[in-house]
Structure formats: structure tokens, C-alpha cells
Design a protein around this motif. Sequence first.
Motif, PDB file in Angstrom:
ATOM      1  N   VAL A  67       0.867  -1.138   0.060  1.00  0.00           N
ATOM      2  CA  VAL A  67      -0.006   0.050  -0.052  1.00  0.00           C
ATOM      3  C   VAL A  67       0.783   1.349   0.032  1.00  0.00           C
ATOM      4  N   GLY A  68       1.841   1.160   0.774  1.00  0.00           N
ATOM      5  CA  GLY A  68       2.664   2.545   0.893  1.00  0.00           C
ATOM      6  C   GLY A  68       3.189   2.912  -0.438  1.00  0.00           C
ATOM      7  N   ALA A  69       3.809   1.951  -1.230  1.00  0.00           N
ATOM      8  CA  ALA A  69       4.386   2.076  -2.720  1.00  0.00           C
ATOM      9  C   ALA A  69       3.265   2.785  -3.613  1.00  0.00           C
ATOM     10  N   LYS A  70       2.134   2.216  -3.447  1.00  0.00           N
ATOM     11  CA  LYS A  70       0.968   2.803  -4.050  1.00  0.00           C
ATOM     12  C   LYS A  70       0.581   4.315  -3.808  1.00  0.00           C
ATOM     13  N   GLU A  71       0.782   4.653  -2.339  1.00  0.00           N
ATOM     14  CA  GLU A  71       0.496   5.843  -2.172  1.00  0.00           C
ATOM     15  C   GLU A  71       1.553   6.801  -2.335  1.00  0.00           C
ATOM     16  N   GLU A  72       2.987   6.388  -2.439  1.00  0.00           N
ATOM     17  CA  GLU A  72       3.825   7.351  -2.794  1.00  0.00           C
ATOM     18  C   GLU A  72       3.805   7.598  -4.388  1.00  0.00           C
ATOM     19  N   ALA A  73       3.396   6.848  -5.071  1.00  0.00           N
ATOM     20  CA  ALA A  73       3.241   6.697  -6.441  1.00  0.00           C
ATOM     21  C   ALA A  73       2.209   7.822  -6.817  1.00  0.00           C
ATOM     22  N   ILE A  74       1.110   7.523  -6.193  1.00  0.00           N
ATOM     23  CA  ILE A  74       0.073   8.714  -6.407  1.00  0.00           C
ATOM     24  C   ILE A  74       0.277   9.987  -6.176  1.00  0.00           C
ATOM     25  N   ARG A  75       1.109  10.214  -5.166  1.00  0.00           N
ATOM     26  CA  ARG A  75       1.764  11.611  -4.857  1.00  0.00           C
ATOM     27  C   ARG A  75       2.631  12.022  -5.855  1.00  0.00           C
ATOM     28  N   ALA A  76       3.638  11.135  -6.227  1.00  0.00           N
ATOM     29  CA  ALA A  76       4.427  11.387  -7.417  1.00  0.00           C
ATOM     30  C   ALA A  76       3.945  11.625  -8.844  1.00  0.00           C
ATOM     31  N   THR A  77       2.793  10.912  -9.129  1.00  0.00           N
ATOM     32  CA  THR A  77       2.221  10.729 -10.529  1.00  0.00           C
ATOM     33  C   THR A  77       1.117  12.091 -10.572  1.00  0.00           C
ATOM     34  N   PHE A  78       0.328  12.128  -9.667  1.00  0.00           N
ATOM     35  CA  PHE A  78      -0.909  12.859  -9.526  1.00  0.00           C
ATOM     36  C   PHE A  78      -0.717  14.293  -8.734  1.00  0.00           C
ATOM     37  N   GLY A  79       0.509  14.427  -8.001  1.00  0.00           N
ATOM     38  CA  GLY A  79       0.681  15.547  -7.033  1.00  0.00           C
ATOM     39  C   GLY A  79      -0.688  15.634  -6.136  1.00  0.00           C
ATOM     40  N   VAL A  80      -1.309  14.681  -5.866  1.00  0.00           N
ATOM     41  CA  VAL A  80      -2.490  14.834  -4.609  1.00  0.00           C
ATOM     42  C   VAL A  80      -2.303  13.875  -3.741  1.00  0.00           C
ATOM     43  N   SER A  81      -2.941  13.893  -2.704  1.00  0.00           N
ATOM     44  CA  SER A  81      -3.020  13.080  -1.481  1.00  0.00           C
ATOM     45  C   SER A  81      -3.615  11.726  -1.924  1.00  0.00           C
ATOM     46  N   ALA A  82      -3.406  10.627  -1.213  1.00  0.00           N
ATOM     47  CA  ALA A  82      -4.029   9.511  -1.535  1.00  0.00           C
ATOM     48  C   ALA A  82      -5.514   9.648  -1.188  1.00  0.00           C
ATOM     49  N   ALA A  83      -5.829  10.435  -0.304  1.00  0.00           N
ATOM     50  CA  ALA A  83      -7.409  10.462  -0.062  1.00  0.00           C
ATOM     51  C   ALA A  83      -7.962  11.312  -1.145  1.00  0.00           C
ATOM     52  N   ARG A  84      -7.419  12.133  -1.803  1.00  0.00           N
ATOM     53  CA  ARG A  84      -8.026  13.087  -3.019  1.00  0.00           C
ATOM     54  C   ARG A  84      -8.026  11.966  -4.112  1.00  0.00           C
ATOM     55  N   TYR A  85      -6.978  11.321  -4.229  1.00  0.00           N
ATOM     56  CA  TYR A  85      -6.918  10.294  -5.450  1.00  0.00           C
ATOM     57  C   TYR A  85      -8.165   9.393  -5.533  1.00  0.00           C
ATOM     58  N   TYR A  86      -8.355   8.826  -4.029  1.00  0.00           N
ATOM     59  CA  TYR A  86      -9.650   7.834  -3.932  1.00  0.00           C
ATOM     60  C   TYR A  86     -10.853   8.793  -4.097  1.00  0.00           C
ATOM     61  N   GLN A  87     -11.147   9.777  -3.949  1.00  0.00           N
ATOM     62  CA  GLN A  87     -12.331  10.804  -4.111  1.00  0.00           C
ATOM     63  C   GLN A  87     -12.434  10.591  -5.826  1.00  0.00           C
ATOM     64  N   LEU A  88     -11.371  10.842  -6.271  1.00  0.00           N
ATOM     65  CA  LEU A  88     -11.408  10.875  -7.873  1.00  0.00           C
ATOM     66  C   LEU A  88     -11.764   9.746  -8.602  1.00  0.00           C
ATOM     67  N   LEU A  89     -11.182   8.709  -7.914  1.00  0.00           N
ATOM     68  CA  LEU A  89     -11.459   7.318  -8.360  1.00  0.00           C
ATOM     69  C   LEU A  89     -12.889   7.026  -8.057  1.00  0.00           C
ATOM     70  N   GLY A  90     -13.353   7.163  -6.928  1.00  0.00           N
ATOM     71  CA  GLY A  90     -14.709   6.899  -6.441  1.00  0.00           C
ATOM     72  C   GLY A  90     -15.615   7.592  -7.383  1.00  0.00           C
ATOM     73  N   ALA A  91     -15.393   8.864  -7.871  1.00  0.00           N
ATOM     74  CA  ALA A  91     -16.294   9.579  -9.057  1.00  0.00           C
ATOM     75  C   ALA A  91     -16.393   8.665 -10.252  1.00  0.00           C
ATOM     76  N   LEU A  92     -15.129   8.341 -10.854  1.00  0.00           N
ATOM     77  CA  LEU A  92     -14.967   7.581 -12.086  1.00  0.00           C
ATOM     78  C   LEU A  92     -15.672   6.202 -11.809  1.00  0.00           C
TER      79      LEU A  92
END
Length: 92
Positions: free
Chosen positions: A30-55
Motif C-alpha cells: 500500500v505504501g508504494a502505491k500511495e507514494e506513486a499517487i503523490r509522485a504521479t498526480f501531485g495529490v494526496s491518497a485521499a484525494r486520489y480515492y475521491q477522484l477514483l470513486g467518482a470515476l
Amino acid sequence: MVGENQVSDHHLSERDEAVLAFERQWWRHVGAKEEAIRATFGVSAARYYQLLGALVDSPLALAFDPMLINRLQRMRSARSEARAGRSLPTHD
């Protein structure tokens, strides 16, 4: 949410497509994914999962990648059912 980044009513935005492509990857930790989220999208994991939930609820995303969206919907339903099962009081 998804609406603010959709290019039109018929196409996902580049970011939304990138989120779906990112989510297709498999992560061992999980930690690797969360680090990649921040590096790739420049957002927190929480924000990423909000975006994903909407998708996951987006008909455009379903049309774009039905296998992924159906898998994510099943996973969300299973988590929801598990939470509901834990929160129900038992009466013996």
C-alpha cells in the motif's frame, strides 16, 4: 470531481484516463502505491480515492474501461457489505 475535468460529455479528461490507467496496475505494498499517487498526480491518497470513486460511478469511465470499472464496483460493494456486517448489532 469527474465533471470538472471531463473534456466533453463523451470523453474522459486526460487526468481521468491516467487515473484509470494507474489503477490497472497491481501493487504489492500500500505504501508504494500511495507514494506513486503523490509522485504521479501531485495529490494526496485521499484525494486520489475521491477522484477514483467518482470515476467508478461515471458512465464515461464504464464505457472507457468496463472490466476495470466493474471490478472496482465489485470491490467497493464487498467493502460496503463487510462494513455493514460489522456494524449491525447482534441480538441473542
